[in-house]
Design an enzyme around this catalytic site. Structure first.
Site, mmCIF file in Angstrom:
data_model
loop_
_atom_site.group_PDB
_atom_site.id
_atom_site.type_symbol
_atom_site.label_atom_id
_atom_site.label_comp_id
_atom_site.label_asym_id
_atom_site.label_seq_id
_atom_site.Cartn_x
_atom_site.Cartn_y
_atom_site.Cartn_z
ATOM 1 N N HIS A 271 7.431 -0.007 -5.777
ATOM 2 C CA HIS A 271 6.628 0.930 -4.981
ATOM 3 C C HIS A 271 5.166 0.491 -5.065
ATOM 4 O O HIS A 271 4.700 0.047 -6.101
ATOM 5 C CB HIS A 271 6.770 2.367 -5.515
ATOM 6 C CG HIS A 271 6.311 3.386 -4.531
ATOM 7 N ND1 HIS A 271 4.992 3.726 -4.380
ATOM 8 C CD2 HIS A 271 6.996 4.109 -3.617
ATOM 9 C CE1 HIS A 271 4.885 4.626 -3.416
ATOM 10 N NE2 HIS A 271 6.082 4.890 -2.941
ATOM 11 N N ASP A 329 14.247 5.859 -2.301
ATOM 12 C CA ASP A 329 15.172 5.381 -1.260
ATOM 13 C C ASP A 329 16.463 4.818 -1.839
ATOM 14 O O ASP A 329 17.492 4.797 -1.161
ATOM 15 C CB ASP A 329 14.486 4.310 -0.404
ATOM 16 C CG ASP A 329 13.345 4.904 0.378
ATOM 17 O OD1 ASP A 329 12.197 4.731 -0.042
ATOM 18 O OD2 ASP A 329 13.613 5.612 1.358
HETATM 19 C C1 SDX Z 1 8.728 4.012 0.642
HETATM 20 O O1 SDX Z 1 3.789 4.251 0.413
HETATM 21 C C2 SDX Z 1 4.671 5.201 0.189
HETATM 22 O O2 SDX Z 1 4.363 6.226 -0.362
HETATM 23 C C3 SDX Z 1 6.064 4.876 0.679
HETATM 24 C C4 SDX Z 1 7.122 5.908 0.358
HETATM 25 C C5 SDX Z 1 6.832 7.212 1.032
HETATM 26 O O3 SDX Z 1 7.320 8.235 0.551
HETATM 27 O O4 SDX Z 1 6.190 7.188 2.121
HETATM 28 O O5 SDX Z 1 7.209 6.115 -1.035
HETATM 29 C C6 SDX Z 1 8.498 5.457 0.861
HETATM 30 O O6 SDX Z 1 8.399 3.237 1.515
HETATM 31 C C7 SDX Z 1 9.304 3.557 -0.693
HETATM 32 C C8 SDX Z 1 9.446 2.002 -0.770
HETATM 33 C C9 SDX Z 1 10.723 1.623 -0.012
HETATM 34 N N1 SDX Z 1 10.774 0.133 0.163
HETATM 35 C C10 SDX Z 1 11.658 -0.597 -0.535
HETATM 36 O O7 SDX Z 1 12.428 -0.156 -1.400
HETATM 37 C C11 SDX Z 1 11.662 -2.071 -0.139
HETATM 38 C C12 SDX Z 1 11.739 -2.944 -1.410
HETATM 39 N N2 SDX Z 1 10.479 -2.822 -2.124
HETATM 40 C C13 SDX Z 1 9.487 -3.866 -1.940
HETATM 41 O O8 SDX Z 1 9.470 -4.428 -0.672
HETATM 42 C C14 SDX Z 1 8.138 -3.505 -2.521
HETATM 43 O O9 SDX Z 1 8.358 -3.061 -3.784
HETATM 44 C C15 SDX Z 1 7.245 -2.510 -1.816
HETATM 45 C C16 SDX Z 1 7.000 -2.898 -0.400
HETATM 46 C C17 SDX Z 1 7.841 -1.156 -1.871
HETATM 47 C C18 SDX Z 1 5.936 -2.469 -2.581
HETATM 48 O O10 SDX Z 1 5.395 -3.692 -2.457
HETATM 49 P P1 SDX Z 1 4.034 -4.057 -3.254
HETATM 50 O O11 SDX Z 1 3.490 -2.995 -4.112
HETATM 51 O O12 SDX Z 1 3.151 -4.662 -2.226
HETATM 52 O O13 SDX Z 1 4.553 -5.041 -4.289
HETATM 53 P P2 SDX Z 1 4.276 -6.551 -4.187
HETATM 54 O O14 SDX Z 1 4.859 -7.035 -2.893
HETATM 55 O O15 SDX Z 1 2.812 -6.760 -4.465
HETATM 56 O O16 SDX Z 1 5.168 -7.086 -5.388
HETATM 57 C C19 SDX Z 1 4.636 -7.191 -6.710
HETATM 58 C C20 SDX Z 1 5.595 -8.155 -7.397
HETATM 59 C C21 SDX Z 1 5.821 -9.440 -6.579
HETATM 60 O O17 SDX Z 1 6.173 -10.453 -7.497
HETATM 61 P P3 SDX Z 1 4.963 -11.464 -7.983
HETATM 62 O O18 SDX Z 1 4.409 -12.085 -6.697
HETATM 63 O O19 SDX Z 1 3.946 -10.587 -8.696
HETATM 64 O O20 SDX Z 1 5.638 -12.468 -8.886
HETATM 65 O O21 SDX Z 1 6.893 -7.521 -7.492
HETATM 66 C C22 SDX Z 1 7.825 -8.249 -6.725
HETATM 67 C C23 SDX Z 1 7.040 -9.121 -5.753
HETATM 68 O O22 SDX Z 1 7.768 -10.286 -5.397
HETATM 69 N N3 SDX Z 1 8.645 -7.246 -6.014
HETATM 70 C C24 SDX Z 1 9.955 -7.316 -5.911
HETATM 71 C C25 SDX Z 1 10.323 -6.147 -5.243
HETATM 72 N N4 SDX Z 1 9.236 -5.429 -4.955
HETATM 73 C C26 SDX Z 1 8.186 -6.131 -5.439
HETATM 74 N N5 SDX Z 1 10.846 -8.238 -6.312
HETATM 75 C C27 SDX Z 1 12.154 -7.970 -6.028
HETATM 76 N N6 SDX Z 1 12.600 -6.870 -5.391
HETATM 77 C C28 SDX Z 1 11.706 -5.933 -4.984
HETATM 78 N N7 SDX Z 1 12.129 -4.854 -4.343
#
Ligand code: SDX
Length: 394
Positions: A271, A329
């Site tokens: 998140h 989710d």
């Molecule tokens: C919602 O904003 C809100 O409030 C949203 C929400 C709401 O109520 O409106 O809460 C609803 O959208 C919840 C999120 C639902 N999405 C998902 O579940 C999709 C999977 N999650 C990821 O895509 C991701 O975690 C996000 C988009 C939710 C958050 O992305 P961030 O904070 O931008 O995280 P990041 O991309 O900067 O990642 C940080 C690190 C990275 O690794 P490094 O580059 O540091 O080595 O964490 C890794 C990412 O690769 N990472 C993941 C991951 N999410 C982040 N690795 C594997 N699986 C994942 N799901």
């Protein structure tokens, strides 16, 4: 000092706006609607009472709630007018595509609630969107499967009515499963608002140009549809189904999610704000296990894979270092699947919940006399100034 909380200047410079509606502390895993902890609202409130709280800032008295419920229960829509509108879509259109279209055009149906400077118009528009969303969402599904629309039954509660319009048919009496209605109401409460997430920020930015509220919300629905945002719950189930069908170990997919060269991510994990456990996930996880137990579905392969994925990811250093926990989710997708909600309606149900958050933020912005059109700035990293080159010299 801003109201109850103090912010460091660094954070204040990044904030896109001020708001009294929802508070999130990502480090401590705190979520409050108008000062009330989400845990208490989940346990004691209903979605309609939560809608009143988000819109008006206070919990309603019994009389206020009864009046508000009667207004919102006017779920019916001009059937013929809407039917002609839907007929412009292909039957295999995604329900979210239909909802973006219908909401974008609602101002054509409701001329008396589009004056953004008139507080009474704003209140009517918010009431109408909360009231009509279950009907528009359910009818979008019925249209997509070629079944007749079912008119709302105003004797039923908000969630029961939606389930009946989704699953009922004119020839039979529909008896909603009580645990389904309870689970759906909880999902709606937990997803009702979430501060400045992508779709709410989209509604605010669109609405800041004084576009009508229905069009601004249509833009929010489009943003929510993305798989990184509201589309995640649909992707969670597709991911779990793929894992089951692959016959491979769950560890293989956890390793893929850690591999930088592999675009695969664990849907339902991580998140942007919660760098600790999503407080909504804790609440909905209990309901998920209760529903699966009551339905005897705990041993179904997909749910077993989900529980194993949750266990492995929570123990894995890569996920722990990045504070990647299951988010709301991850569990809402499992609950909706267990309820037999079709996959292409998962995000529509997220929109059904968030319709009140979008309207609360839009109203808050439009009633602020200092509100101005949003105009984010950029860092230009393009070419230095240069002269035009005639085409024969290129
Ligand atoms: C919602 O904003 C809100 O409030 C949203 C929400 C709401 O109520 O409106 O809460 C609803 O959208 C919840 C999120 C639902 N999405 C998902 O579940 C999709 C999977 N999650 C990821 O895509 C991701 O975690 C996000 C988009 C939710 C958050 O992305 P961030 O904070 O931008 O995280 P990041 O991309 O900067 O990642 C940080 C690190 C990275 O690794 P490094 O580059 O540091 O080595 O964490 C890794 C990412 O690769 N990472 C993941 C991951 N999410 C982040 N690795 C594997 N699986 C994942 N799901």
């Amino acid at each position: 000092e801003l109201g109850y909380f103090t912010y460091d200047p660094g954070f204040m410079s990044t904030a896109s706006c001020r708001s009294d509606i929802t508070f999130i502390d990502g480090e401590k895993g705190i979520l409050m609607y108008r000062g009330y902890p989400i845990e208490q609202l989940a346990e004691h409130s209903t979605y309609l009472e939560t809608c009143y709280l988000l819109l008006y800032g206070e919990l309603p008295t019994a009389t206020e709630l009864e009046t508000f419920t009667r207004i919102i229960q006017k779920h019916s829509m001009p059937h013929q007018a809407i039917r002609r509108f839907y007929d412009g879509f292909r039957h295999d259109a995604h329900p979210m595509a239909i909802m973006v279209g219908v909401f974008g055009a609602l101002s054509a149906f409701f001329h008396d609630s589009t004056d953004v400077h008139n507080p009474h118009h704003r209140e009517i528009a918010a009431h109408r969107m909360i009231s009509k969303m279950p009907t528009i969402a359910a009818w979008s599904y019925k249209y997509a499967i070629g079944q007749p629309f079912l008119y709302p039954d105003n004797e039923l509660g908000y969630s029961e009515n939606f389930l009946r319009m989704m699953f009922g048919v004119p020839t039979e009496r529909y008896e909603p499963n009580p645990i389904f209605a309870k689970a759906l109401d909880l999902i709606l409460i937990l997803h009702a608002d979430h501060e400045q997430n992508a779709s709410t920020s989209t509604v605010r930015l669109s609405g800041s140009s004084e576009a009508n509220p229905f069009a601004a919300v249509s833009a929010g629905i489009a943003s929510l549809w993305g798989p990184l945002h509201g589309g995640a719950n649909e992707k969670v189930v597709r991911m779990l189904e793929d894992i089951v069908e692959s016959g491979q170990k769950v560890e293989h997919f956890v390793d893929r999610a850690k591999d930088k060269d592999d675009p695969f991510r664990l849907m339902g994990f991580g998140h942007r704000v919660y760098k600790n456990y999503d407080p909504r996930a804790k609440i909905i996880r209990k309901m998920c296990h209760e529903l699966l137990r009551q339905m005897g579905a705990e041993n179904q392969p997909m749910f077993e894979v989900a529980m194993e994925l949750e266990r492995i990811a929570m123990e894995d250093d890569y996920f722990k270092e990045r504070k990647l926990y299951p988010n709301v989710d991850f569990y809402s997708g499992l609950i909706l699947r267990a309820m037999g909600i079709p996959l292409n309606m998962f995000t529509a149900i997220f929109a059904l919940a968030r319709i009140v958050g979008w309207n609360a933020h839009w109203c808050e912005m439009m009633q602020d006399p200092e509100s101005r059109i949003g105009r984010p700035r950029q860092l230009y990293t393009g070419a230095a100034p240069r002269d035009y080159v005639p085409i024969e010299k290129r």
